[in-house]
Write a protein that holds these residues in place. Sequence first.
Motif, PDB file in Angstrom:
ATOM      1  N   GLY A   1      39.156  50.984  45.946  1.00 14.80           N
ATOM      2  CA  GLY A   1      39.137  49.818  45.067  1.00 14.80           C
ATOM      3  C   GLY A   1      40.183  48.800  45.472  1.00 14.80           C
ATOM      4  O   GLY A   1      39.928  47.583  45.490  1.00 14.80           O
ATOM      5  N   HIS A   2      41.389  49.283  45.806  1.00 13.11           N
ATOM      6  CA  HIS A   2      42.437  48.386  46.301  1.00 13.11           C
ATOM      7  C   HIS A   2      41.993  47.682  47.584  1.00 13.11           C
ATOM      8  O   HIS A   2      42.050  46.449  47.698  1.00 13.11           O
ATOM      9  CB  HIS A   2      43.709  49.184  46.604  1.00 13.11           C
ATOM     10  N   GLY A   3      41.572  48.503  48.556  1.00  6.51           N
ATOM     11  CA  GLY A   3      41.258  47.958  49.872  1.00  6.51           C
ATOM     12  C   GLY A   3      40.080  47.013  49.875  1.00  6.51           C
ATOM     13  O   GLY A   3      40.136  45.936  50.497  1.00  6.51           O
ATOM     14  N   LEU A   4      39.000  47.381  49.207  1.00  4.48           N
ATOM     15  CA  LEU A   4      37.804  46.522  49.194  1.00  4.48           C
ATOM     16  C   LEU A   4      38.040  45.237  48.409  1.00  4.48           C
ATOM     17  O   LEU A   4      37.453  44.202  48.731  1.00  4.48           O
ATOM     18  CB  LEU A   4      36.617  47.299  48.620  1.00  4.48           C
ATOM     19  N   THR A   5      38.892  45.297  47.383  1.00  2.15           N
ATOM     20  CA  THR A   5      39.249  44.069  46.665  1.00  2.15           C
ATOM     21  C   THR A   5      39.975  43.111  47.596  1.00  2.15           C
ATOM     22  O   THR A   5      39.718  41.902  47.592  1.00  2.15           O
ATOM     23  CB  THR A   5      40.134  44.380  45.443  1.00  2.15           C
ATOM     24  N   ALA A   6      40.879  43.663  48.405  1.00  2.89           N
ATOM     25  CA  ALA A   6      41.596  42.828  49.380  1.00  2.89           C
ATOM     26  C   ALA A   6      40.613  42.170  50.344  1.00  2.89           C
ATOM     27  O   ALA A   6      40.740  40.976  50.664  1.00  2.89           O
ATOM     28  CB  ALA A   6      42.617  43.673  50.142  1.00  2.89           C
TER      29      ALA A   6
ATOM     30  N   ASN B   1      47.510  39.547  44.751  1.00  5.41           N
ATOM     31  CA  ASN B   1      48.188  40.821  44.528  1.00  5.41           C
ATOM     32  C   ASN B   1      47.789  41.440  43.186  1.00  5.41           C
ATOM     33  O   ASN B   1      47.619  42.665  43.087  1.00  5.41           O
ATOM     34  CB  ASN B   1      49.705  40.628  44.571  1.00  5.41           C
ATOM     35  N   ALA B   2      47.645  40.608  42.176  1.00  5.65           N
ATOM     36  CA  ALA B   2      47.243  41.108  40.862  1.00  5.65           C
ATOM     37  C   ALA B   2      45.822  41.666  40.903  1.00  5.65           C
ATOM     38  O   ALA B   2      45.537  42.723  40.326  1.00  5.65           O
ATOM     39  CB  ALA B   2      47.347  39.995  39.818  1.00  5.65           C
ATOM     40  N   LEU B   3      44.919  40.978  41.594  1.00  9.43           N
ATOM     41  CA  LEU B   3      43.534  41.432  41.689  1.00  9.43           C
ATOM     42  C   LEU B   3      43.418  42.742  42.462  1.00  9.43           C
ATOM     43  O   LEU B   3      42.645  43.634  42.093  1.00  9.43           O
ATOM     44  CB  LEU B   3      42.669  40.357  42.353  1.00  9.43           C
ATOM     45  N   VAL B   4      44.178  42.854  43.545  1.00 11.68           N
ATOM     46  CA  VAL B   4      44.138  44.083  44.343  1.00 11.68           C
ATOM     47  C   VAL B   4      44.666  45.257  43.520  1.00 11.68           C
ATOM     48  O   VAL B   4      44.109  46.360  43.564  1.00 11.68           O
ATOM     49  CB  VAL B   4      44.949  43.917  45.638  1.00 11.68           C
ATOM     50  N   ALA B   5      45.728  45.027  42.764  1.00  7.07           N
ATOM     51  CA  ALA B   5      46.268  46.091  41.908  1.00  7.07           C
ATOM     52  C   ALA B   5      45.239  46.516  40.865  1.00  7.07           C
ATOM     53  O   ALA B   5      45.018  47.713  40.628  1.00  7.07           O
ATOM     54  CB  ALA B   5      47.548  45.614  41.226  1.00  7.07           C
ATOM     55  N   ALA B   6      44.584  45.535  40.249  1.00  8.63           N
ATOM     56  CA  ALA B   6      43.559  45.834  39.233  1.00  8.63           C
ATOM     57  C   ALA B   6      42.336  46.493  39.869  1.00  8.63           C
ATOM     58  O   ALA B   6      41.690  47.343  39.247  1.00  8.63           O
ATOM     59  CB  ALA B   6      43.152  44.552  38.515  1.00  8.63           C
ATOM     60  N   GLY B   7      42.029  46.107  41.105  1.00  9.85           N
ATOM     61  CA  GLY B   7      40.871  46.676  41.796  1.00  9.85           C
ATOM     62  C   GLY B   7      40.975  48.182  41.956  1.00  9.85           C
ATOM     63  O   GLY B   7      39.977  48.903  41.833  1.00  9.85           O
ATOM     64  N   GLY B   8      42.175  48.672  42.219  1.00  8.52           N
ATOM     65  CA  GLY B   8      42.362  50.115  42.338  1.00  8.52           C
ATOM     66  C   GLY B   8      42.220  50.824  41.009  1.00  8.52           C
ATOM     67  O   GLY B   8      41.614  51.890  40.915  1.00  8.52           O
TER      68      GLY B   8
ATOM     69  N   GLU C   1      47.175  38.241  54.111  1.00  8.14           N
ATOM     70  CA  GLU C   1      47.297  37.105  55.013  1.00  8.14           C
ATOM     71  C   GLU C   1      45.894  36.580  55.338  1.00  8.14           C
ATOM     72  O   GLU C   1      45.024  37.326  55.788  1.00  8.14           O
ATOM     73  CB  GLU C   1      48.012  37.521  56.293  1.00  8.14           C
ATOM     74  N   GLY C   2      45.657  35.331  55.092  1.00  7.91           N
ATOM     75  CA  GLY C   2      44.334  34.758  55.299  1.00  7.91           C
ATOM     76  C   GLY C   2      43.495  34.719  54.040  1.00  7.91           C
ATOM     77  O   GLY C   2      42.359  34.225  54.053  1.00  7.91           O
ATOM     78  N   SER C   3      44.038  35.249  52.945  1.00 12.26           N
ATOM     79  CA  SER C   3      43.306  35.220  51.678  1.00 12.26           C
ATOM     80  C   SER C   3      43.149  33.787  51.186  1.00 12.26           C
ATOM     81  O   SER C   3      44.028  32.942  51.372  1.00 12.26           O
ATOM     82  CB  SER C   3      44.039  36.046  50.622  1.00 12.26           C
ATOM     83  N   TYR C   4      41.999  33.509  50.557  1.00 11.99           N
ATOM     84  CA  TYR C   4      41.756  32.165  50.048  1.00 11.99           C
ATOM     85  C   TYR C   4      42.288  31.987  48.628  1.00 11.99           C
ATOM     86  O   TYR C   4      42.040  30.955  47.998  1.00 11.99           O
ATOM     87  CB  TYR C   4      40.259  31.838  50.095  1.00 11.99           C
ATOM     88  N   LEU C   5      43.040  32.957  48.132  1.00  8.11           N
ATOM     89  CA  LEU C   5      43.641  32.868  46.808  1.00  8.11           C
ATOM     90  C   LEU C   5      45.158  32.837  46.926  1.00  8.11           C
ATOM     91  O   LEU C   5      45.727  33.367  47.887  1.00  8.11           O
ATOM     92  CB  LEU C   5      43.232  34.067  45.941  1.00  8.11           C
ATOM     93  N   PRO C   6      45.852  32.239  45.956  1.00  6.25           N
ATOM     94  CA  PRO C   6      47.315  32.308  45.958  1.00  6.25           C
ATOM     95  C   PRO C   6      47.786  33.755  45.958  1.00  6.25           C
ATOM     96  O   PRO C   6      47.122  34.634  45.402  1.00  6.25           O
ATOM     97  CB  PRO C   6      47.694  31.601  44.644  1.00  6.25           C
ATOM     98  N   ALA C   7      48.939  34.009  46.547  1.00  5.66           N
ATOM     99  CA  ALA C   7      49.434  35.375  46.725  1.00  5.66           C
ATOM    100  C   ALA C   7      49.564  36.120  45.406  1.00  5.66           C
ATOM    101  O   ALA C   7      49.202  37.304  45.309  1.00  5.66           O
ATOM    102  CB  ALA C   7      50.779  35.353  47.442  1.00  5.66           C
ATOM    103  N   PHE C   8      50.057  35.442  44.363  1.00  8.20           N
ATOM    104  CA  PHE C   8      50.282  36.151  43.095  1.00  8.20           C
ATOM    105  C   PHE C   8      48.961  36.574  42.450  1.00  8.20           C
ATOM    106  O   PHE C   8      48.867  37.650  41.847  1.00  8.20           O
ATOM    107  CB  PHE C   8      51.120  35.285  42.138  1.00  8.20           C
TER     108      PHE C   8
END
Length: 246
Positions: A57-62, A97-104, A87-94
């Motif tokens: 969930g973390h990885g695929l969200t990233a 990071n929040a989405l990846v955390a929630a994705g897991g 790096e290269g994400s089309y979203l702001p870092a904050f």
Amino acid sequence: MFLKGLQINLKITRISKRFDYTIFIVAIIVLVLWQLPYFGWFQYPFRLLGTWFHEMGHGLTAVCIGGDFKHLEIYENGGGVAYYSLEGSYLPAFIGNALVAAGGLLGPAITGSILIASARSHKSSMITLRVLVGLMILSLIIWIRSFWGIAVMSTFIVLLFVITLFKNRKLEVITILFLGLQSVLSTYLQLDYLFTKQFERDGTIQISDTQAIAENLIGTYWMWAICIVLISMYLLWKSFQYYIKK
């Protein structure tokens, strides 16, 4: 001709009603197995499978937000970690990071809900089971980089592949339901983690996923833990509704 058609419809109706109860029977079996102390050995691989759902969930969200999923590790104690880069994400870092955390945190609940809903028909359960096996194989080849991760996922791949060879409708439906309920249950087995601000790993203090969401957005870790629990409960309820709806 009319009577023959009526008999076929009655037979289909009886089969549908019988499968309505399958999910409740499987749910009871899953809950009982988790409660019986002597079945810990049986539940152990499913704990690691829940970890796989979480880390994927973390990885695929990233990946979905334009980042890079490097690899994941699953440990003997049931823990795990996903390594990724935004790096290269089309979203702001904050936000990323929040989405990846929630994705897991939502990974097991989302996966479990999809599996439960797909068990509604033989065709969808058949497709979902094969897609799951394919994703496991892909993960094993590309992302998994730990002994326990390789061992447990290889075992699941072999077992699920053998099940697909039988081409048995009921067996595939029960398998999908069992995995779906195990996946959802793993969400609630991580309640302690959800309501934890930080933890220690290899002598290093690290923040939890809920705390990571709070630090990147607003609120507190326990507020986001409640949100994750409510979302997971909603997904489970909707998947149950979809499965039993005819």
